[in-house]
Design an enzyme around this catalytic site. Structure first.
Site, short mmCIF file in Angstrom:
data_model
loop_
_atom_site.label_atom_id
_atom_site.label_comp_id
_atom_site.label_asym_id
_atom_site.label_seq_id
_atom_site.Cartn_x
_atom_site.Cartn_y
_atom_site.Cartn_z
N THR A 28 0.83 -1.21 0.00
CA THR A 28 0.00 0.00 0.00
C THR A 28 0.85 1.25 0.00
O THR A 28 0.53 2.24 -0.68
CB THR A 28 -0.94 0.00 1.22
OG1 THR A 28 -1.77 -1.16 1.18
CG2 THR A 28 -1.82 1.24 1.24
N CYS A 29 1.94 1.22 0.74
CA CYS A 29 2.83 2.38 0.82
C CYS A 29 3.40 2.74 -0.54
O CYS A 29 3.48 3.92 -0.92
CB CYS A 29 3.95 2.11 1.80
SG CYS A 29 3.41 1.59 3.44
N SER A 30 3.79 1.72 -1.31
CA SER A 30 4.44 1.95 -2.60
C SER A 30 3.45 2.20 -3.73
O SER A 30 3.72 2.99 -4.64
CB SER A 30 5.31 0.74 -2.96
OG SER A 30 6.36 0.58 -2.04
#
Length: 245
Positions: free
Chosen positions: A49-51
Site C-alpha cells: 500500500t505504501c508503494s
C-alpha cells in the site's frame, strides 16, 4: 491505539540520513521551523500500500499542495537511511523528502509507534498524516484501529481537502503516440509549453492499430486523454488548451 497530537509540537529529534556516500544529520528544526509541512508516515518502505498508493498520491498532488501554501512534503518510516534512499529512487518522487526514523524516536514521540511483531516487522509506525505549521501539529489524520493495515484517511486527497476544499488538482493527462508522428511531437510541445505533466504511451507498430481502436476508437495518433475523457488528436488538444487558458 495511537492518538492525535494536534496542538502539540513535533518531537525534537535528529534524523540520520545519507547524501551520496556521506552521513548527514537533519534536525527537526531544519524540517519544520518557519515552514508549513505535510507529513505522512507509514509502516514500511517497499510495502504494497505504501508503494502503490500512499507515496504516489502525495507525489501526484505535490503541485497542488505547493499552490496552497505547503513548503514541503515529508514521508517518514521506521527504516534505515539506505532503505529509504533506495525506496525514494524507485518511487521517482523527487517532490517528497523521505526521512528515515531508524530508531523510531520521532514516531514514538508522536505516539504512533506500534508493535507489528506478528508480521515480523518489529516496532513500526502506525499509518497517519499531519499538517505541521512552524513545528506545531495543526491537524492529524490517524488511521482507525482495525486489523491489518487500514488506509482510509491519511491519503493525499483527504489532506488537500482539509487545507483547501476548493483546491484544484493537477489534470491527469496521457498521450498515445507513435514514432515519427509530427502531430505527436506538436502535442507534447504544447503540453510542455503549458506546464502540463503527462504520461506518454508509445505504441509499437505491430500493436498500434489494435490498441488505438480498442482504447480510443480511432486509428490516428496522437490520442490524448485527460481526466478519464478522450480529448482526441492535436487539433482537439489545441481547442481544449484554449478553453483551459
Amino acid at each position: 491505539m495511537p492518538q492525535s497530537q494536534e496542538g502539540k509540537r513535533v518531537p525534537n529529534v535528529t534524523f540520520r540520513t545519507r547524501a551520496g556516500n556521506e552521513w548527514r544529520n537533519v534536525t527537526t528544526d531544519e524540517i519544520f521551523k518557519d515552514k508549513t509541512v505535510v507529513v505522512f508516515s507509514l509502516p514500511g518502505a517497499f510495502t504494497p500500500t505504501c508503494s502503490s498508493t500512499h507515496v504516489p498520491g502525495y507525489s501526484e498532488l505535490a503541485p497542488a499542495f505547493k499552490a496552497n501554501g505547503v513548503d514541503r512534503i515529508v514521508c517518514i518510516s521506521v527504516n534505515d537511511a539506505f532503505v529509504m534512499n533506495e525506496w525514494a529512487t524507485s518511487q521517482g518522487a523527487e517532490n517528497i523528502l523521505f526521512l528515515p526514523d531508524g530508531n523510531g524516536e520521532f514516531t514514538a514521540g508522536m505516539g504512533q509507534l506500534v508493535d507489528k511483531g506478528d508480521l515480523g516487522f518489529g516496532k513500526r509506525s502506525w499509518r497517519y498524516s499531519m499538517l505541521v505549521r512552524d513545528g506545531v501539529v495543526e491537524k492529524m489524520f490517524v488511521e482507525p484501529n482495525k486489523p491489518g493495515d487500514p488506509f482510509e484517511v491519511s491519503d493525499a486527497a483527504t489532506m488537500l481537502a482539509y487545507i483547501n476544499p476548493q483546491a484544484r488538482k493537477p489534470d491527469q493527462v496521457a498521450i498515445l503516440t507513435r514514432d515519427g508522428c509530427q502531430y505527436c511531437a506538436q502535442a507534447k510541445k504544447l503540453l510542455d509549453e503549458r506546464g502540463i505533466d503527462y504520461v506518454e504511451i508509445p505504441l509499437a507498430h505491430k500493436v498500434r492499430n489494435k490498441a488505438l481502436g480498442a482504447i480510443a476508437g480511432a486509428q490516428t495518433t496522437p490520442q490524448i486523454f485527460i481526466n478519464g475523457q478522450r480529448i482526441g488528436g492535436f487539433e482537439e488538444l489545441k481547442r481544449w488548451a484554449a478553453r483551459a487558458a
